[in-house]
Structure formats: structure tokens, C-alpha cells
Design a protein around this motif. Structure first.
Motif, PDB file in Angstrom:
ATOM      1  N   UNK A  42      -4.071 -29.411  76.542  1.00  0.00           N
ATOM      2  CA  UNK A  42      -3.809 -30.805  76.929  1.00  0.00           C
ATOM      3  C   UNK A  42      -4.959 -31.718  76.516  1.00  0.00           C
ATOM      4  N   UNK A  43      -6.193 -31.260  76.714  1.00  0.00           N
ATOM      5  CA  UNK A  43      -7.348 -32.077  76.340  1.00  0.00           C
ATOM      6  C   UNK A  43      -7.363 -32.340  74.835  1.00  0.00           C
ATOM      7  N   UNK A  44      -7.067 -31.313  74.041  1.00  0.00           N
ATOM      8  CA  UNK A  44      -7.032 -31.486  72.583  1.00  0.00           C
ATOM      9  C   UNK A  44      -5.869 -32.383  72.175  1.00  0.00           C
ATOM     10  N   UNK A  45      -4.723 -32.226  72.827  1.00  0.00           N
ATOM     11  CA  UNK A  45      -3.563 -33.051  72.491  1.00  0.00           C
ATOM     12  C   UNK A  45      -3.809 -34.519  72.846  1.00  0.00           C
ATOM     13  N   UNK A  46      -4.477 -34.757  73.955  1.00  0.00           N
ATOM     14  CA  UNK A  46      -4.727 -36.136  74.391  1.00  0.00           C
ATOM     15  C   UNK A  46      -5.810 -36.814  73.562  1.00  0.00           C
ATOM     16  N   UNK A  47      -6.827 -36.049  73.180  1.00  0.00           N
ATOM     17  CA  UNK A  47      -8.025 -36.672  72.606  1.00  0.00           C
ATOM     18  C   UNK A  47      -8.418 -36.165  71.223  1.00  0.00           C
ATOM     19  N   UNK A  48      -7.713 -35.170  70.685  1.00  0.00           N
ATOM     20  CA  UNK A  48      -8.063 -34.650  69.374  1.00  0.00           C
ATOM     21  C   UNK A  48      -9.475 -34.111  69.347  1.00  0.00           C
ATOM     22  N   UNK A  49     -10.179 -34.341  68.252  1.00  0.00           N
ATOM     23  CA  UNK A  49     -11.544 -33.837  68.103  1.00  0.00           C
ATOM     24  C   UNK A  49     -12.509 -34.464  69.096  1.00  0.00           C
ATOM     25  N   UNK A  50     -12.150 -35.621  69.647  1.00  0.00           N
ATOM     26  CA  UNK A  50     -13.011 -36.252  70.648  1.00  0.00           C
ATOM     27  C   UNK A  50     -13.164 -35.349  71.872  1.00  0.00           C
ATOM     28  N   UNK A  51     -12.161 -34.512  72.131  1.00  0.00           N
ATOM     29  CA  UNK A  51     -12.254 -33.571  73.244  1.00  0.00           C
ATOM     30  C   UNK A  51     -13.409 -32.601  73.032  1.00  0.00           C
TER      31      UNK A  51
ATOM     32  N   UNK B  80     -24.353 -24.275  61.730  1.00  0.00           N
ATOM     33  CA  UNK B  80     -24.405 -25.715  61.979  1.00  0.00           C
ATOM     34  C   UNK B  80     -23.966 -25.952  63.423  1.00  0.00           C
ATOM     35  N   UNK B  81     -24.800 -26.650  64.185  1.00  0.00           N
ATOM     36  CA  UNK B  81     -24.438 -26.971  65.570  1.00  0.00           C
ATOM     37  C   UNK B  81     -23.105 -27.711  65.613  1.00  0.00           C
ATOM     38  N   UNK B  82     -22.223 -27.363  66.551  1.00  0.00           N
ATOM     39  CA  UNK B  82     -20.928 -28.048  66.620  1.00  0.00           C
ATOM     40  C   UNK B  82     -21.050 -29.570  66.686  1.00  0.00           C
ATOM     41  N   UNK B  83     -21.975 -30.062  67.501  1.00  0.00           N
ATOM     42  CA  UNK B  83     -22.119 -31.530  67.629  1.00  0.00           C
ATOM     43  C   UNK B  83     -22.558 -32.154  66.303  1.00  0.00           C
ATOM     44  N   UNK B  84     -23.418 -31.452  65.572  1.00  0.00           N
ATOM     45  CA  UNK B  84     -23.865 -31.930  64.264  1.00  0.00           C
ATOM     46  C   UNK B  84     -22.700 -31.973  63.291  1.00  0.00           C
ATOM     47  N   UNK B  85     -21.909 -30.896  63.277  1.00  0.00           N
ATOM     48  CA  UNK B  85     -20.770 -30.839  62.374  1.00  0.00           C
ATOM     49  C   UNK B  85     -19.743 -31.925  62.707  1.00  0.00           C
ATOM     50  N   UNK B  86     -19.473 -32.101  64.005  1.00  0.00           N
ATOM     51  CA  UNK B  86     -18.468 -33.064  64.422  1.00  0.00           C
ATOM     52  C   UNK B  86     -18.915 -34.497  64.158  1.00  0.00           C
ATOM     53  N   UNK B  87     -20.226 -34.728  64.112  1.00  0.00           N
ATOM     54  CA  UNK B  87     -20.737 -36.073  63.876  1.00  0.00           C
ATOM     55  C   UNK B  87     -20.762 -36.434  62.404  1.00  0.00           C
ATOM     56  N   UNK B  88     -20.639 -35.417  61.548  1.00  0.00           N
ATOM     57  CA  UNK B  88     -20.774 -35.678  60.100  1.00  0.00           C
ATOM     58  C   UNK B  88     -19.471 -36.209  59.521  1.00  0.00           C
TER      59      UNK B  88
END
Length: 371
Positions: free
Chosen positions: A322-331, A363-371
Motif C-alpha cells: 500500500x505504501x509503494x502504491x500510494x507513494x511510489x519511490x517516495x515511500x 551504493x547507499x539506497x538514499x544516495x541512489x534514490x537521490x540521483x
């Protein structure tokens, strides 16, 4: 979001990523769910059951993989499925990448965001999406071991609980975590002589407090392991190193010292196995004999009880779906526990144990997601 539920194609796998009640919940939250025809047959859920939950039924796998923004399944995608995974998609499943270089390479090449159930954490530092299947696998391990000890299945003909005047089987469990604790519970209930080894004193204290004199706890050293394996009728490998390949704690030399036709059950086989003589087997052919010892190494043990397993897994995964469906990668960006499940993202490995196993940069997840 459009959520896809493909039919599982791994041999002997009868679980499904989302049962009809979970689909209904997602639809009630405003999402579309497309389910491959026959996906629920292993749990007794027909296409009509899914349609009653407002799912759309797809005739072919490509109709699911080609359309879904989020793919929810149980076992790791097989080679034909990985070819259908594309950049921008989110995959949510058990992956067990550390011992599987081929799958890891394919997921890297796909460009998708691949989240592994087995490395998602919670606020207590535990693994909430691995725990339900660990409980099932631990309980099944004793059933499987008891079955394999029968002479008709290659074993020595030992009854787990014994009978008056004849001692019970000696069951040795390596690892006192979720798998080990559940295996101990069932083995004790069947009347076995149960011993559990672990390197963590806290785990041993917990087991002794829970089971009292019904279990013997042993600090795991090489000498202790050799001694316990030598005297065992059934050895259950219940070792876990989060995200990493399982250590080979029981060597081939130790296997050779065991009583003829005794049994080993390697619950860690998804992560490469903790017996040096292990290799994956299937529900269709669950055992083989090596060194006169029966090996049970089914790589998807909970698939043997798909109804129980699917319900237990879905109860744990649904809030995250549900969190992924509601917010996508922002979750992932907003939830460090969910992002700990991110193993591969747009060609980068974001789980340290997997990166180490592959010999590539982490690669740290937060680093990857921010790129």
C-alpha cells in the motif's frame, strides 16, 4: 498505481503474491490490480474470486509484466520473467541475490527498482517480511526431517518421538533465530531430544526461558558443532546472515561422521546453504543422498503449504505494498526500513552484502534514490 500479480513459475511454487482479500484492499484504496489468469490456483483462488475482488484478469504473463508499475510476487523472477522487467518498474518479492549472480546481473540490466522482502527491516531491527516464511519453514523442517528419516524415503527408520523403552531421535538445530525457534517448538512437540546451537548468548537465553528443560542450548563453536552433528539423527540448518550468502558451517568431513542414513534439512538453501554438501532441490524431488546422508534442500519450502504461507506473507507485505502504491519511490525515500529492502536500483546495487558477494561497489539506497 497499476499493480501486477503474475503467476509463479518456479518449480513447485504454489503461493501467490496477493490473495483476493489483499487485492480488494488495494482496489478500495483507489488502485488497479491486474492478476495473471491462474495465479491463485495453488491457494484455491479462482479467476472469478479475483474478479469479485475487482481485479483485472490478464491472459498472458506479458500482459502483467508489460503494464504494471509495481509487480508483487513471491519468489525471485525466473529468467523469462526478468526479460520482461523494464526500467521504471518496481519489483517487490523475495530475491536472495547474494548466491545468484545471474539473477543479480539481469536485475541490474533491467534498470528496475528491486525490493527484497528478506532485507526489509522494522523499528526493532528485525526482518518482518522474512519472519512469516521463516516460521513456516522452521515448522516444516521438522516435518520434512521426520518424513526423510523413514526408510521408505531413504532414512534410517527412526521415529522422531521414539516409543516407551526406545529413545527419541536427536534433533540438532543450528541457529536459534526465528527458523530455529519454530523448528525447536515442533521437534519438542513431537517428543524429540532437541539441541540448539547459536553464537548469540541472548538467543540461547531466550530459548531456554521459553522451552525450559525441553531443549538443550549449546554455544556454537567448531568443536561443539562437530560433536553435536556426530550424534544427530536430524540436523536442521537455520542460519541467517541478512542479505548475505549463508556460511558453510557443516563441512563435508562432518557429514561423513554422521550416522548412516541420518538426515540434514538445509533451510538456508535460498541463501546458498549452510551445509557444504547442499545443493537446491525441488518439491517434486526433495531429497538426495550424499555420503550416505539424506539431504533435504528444497529452495522454497513454504510453497508446500501455499494457503497458510500466502496468508501469512500477505498479512506482512500488504501495508508495504500500500505504501509503494500510494507513494511510489517516495515511500522508499521517507521510510528507511522499507528502503533497506532496496537491493538493486537503476543498475546500482544498494544492499551491502549483495555488493560484497558480487564484488562491485555498494551504493547507499538514499544516495541512489537521490540521483
Amino acid at each position: 498505481m497499476l499493480i501486477g500479480v503474475p503467476r509463479e513459475i518456479k518449480e513447485g511454487e504454489r503461493r501467490v503474491g496477493l490473495p483476493p482479500p489483499a487485492v480488494r484492499e488495494l482496489v478500495l484504496h483507489g488502485h488497479r490490480v491486474i492478476v495473471e489468469s491462474g495465479a491463485g490456483v495453488g491457494i484455491g483462488a479462482s479467476d472469478a474470486n479475483y474478479e469479485s475482488a475487482a481485479a483485472e484478469i490478464a491472459a498472458h504473463p506479458q500482459d502483467v509484466w508489460g503494464q504494471a508499475e509495481l509487480v508483487v510476487k513471491v519468489k525471485e523472477p525466473q529468467p523469462t520473467e526478468r526479460k520482461m522487467l523494464s526500467e521504471g518498474q518496481i519489483l517487490f518479492a523475495y530475491l536472495h541475490l547474494a548466491p545468484d549472480h545471474e539473477q543479480t546481473a539481469d536485475l541490474i540490466a533491467s534498470g528496475a527498482a528491486c525490493i527484497a522482502y528478506e532485507t526489509v527491516t522494522d523499528s526493532r531491527g528485525s526482518l518482518p517480511l522474512l519472519a512469516p516464511m521463516s516460521r513456516v519453514a522452521g515448522r516444516l523442517a521438522v516435518q520434512a526431517g521426520a518424513w526423510a528419516l523413514e526408510t521408505t524415503h531413504g532414512g534410517a527408520g527412526v521415529l522422531i518421538g521414539g516409543v516407551p523403552g526406545v529413545p527419541p531421535a536427536r534433533v540438532v538445530i543450528i541457529g536459534g533465530g526465528v527458523v530455529g525457534e519454530n523448528a525447536a517448538e515442533i521437534a519438542i512437540g513431537m517428543g524429540a531430544d532437541v539441541r540448539v546451537l547459536d553464537i548469540d548468548p541472548a538467543a540461547l537465553v531466550h530459548l531456554e526461558q521459553r522451552f525450559g528443560a525441553a531443549v538443550v542450548t549449546v554455544t556454537s563453536t567448531r568443536s561443539a558443532l562437530e560433536s553435536e552433528v556426530l550424534d544427530a539423527d536430524l540436523v536442521i540448518g537455520a542460519v541467517l546472515v541478512t542479505g548475505a550468502r549463508a556460511p558453510k558451517l557443516v563441512t563435508a568431513a562432518m557429514i561423513e561422521t554422521m550416522r548412516p542414513r541420518s538426515v540434514v534439512v538445509d533451510v538456508a538453501i535460498d541463501q546458498g546453504g549452510c551445509f557444504e554438501t547442499s545443493h537446491p532441490t525441488t518439491h517434486a524431488e526433495p531429497t538426495y543422498v550424499h555420503g550416505d546422508i539424506v539431504h533435504y534442500c528444497v529452495a522454497n519450502m513454504p510453497g508446500a503449504v501455499p494457503l497458510t504461507s500466502t496468508r501469512a506473507l500477505s498479512d506482512a507485505t500488504l501495508p508495504r505494498v500500500l505504501a509503494l502504491a500510494e507513494n511510489g519511490l517516495e515511500a522508499l525515500r521517507s521510510d528507511s526500513h522499507l528502503s533497506s529492502g532496496l537491493n538493486v536500483y537503476r543498475g546500482q546495487i544498494t544492499e551491502p552484502s549483495v555488493a560484497a558477494a558480487m564484488g562491485v561497489p555498494f551504493v547507499e539506497p538514499r544516495t541512489a534514490l537521490a540521483s
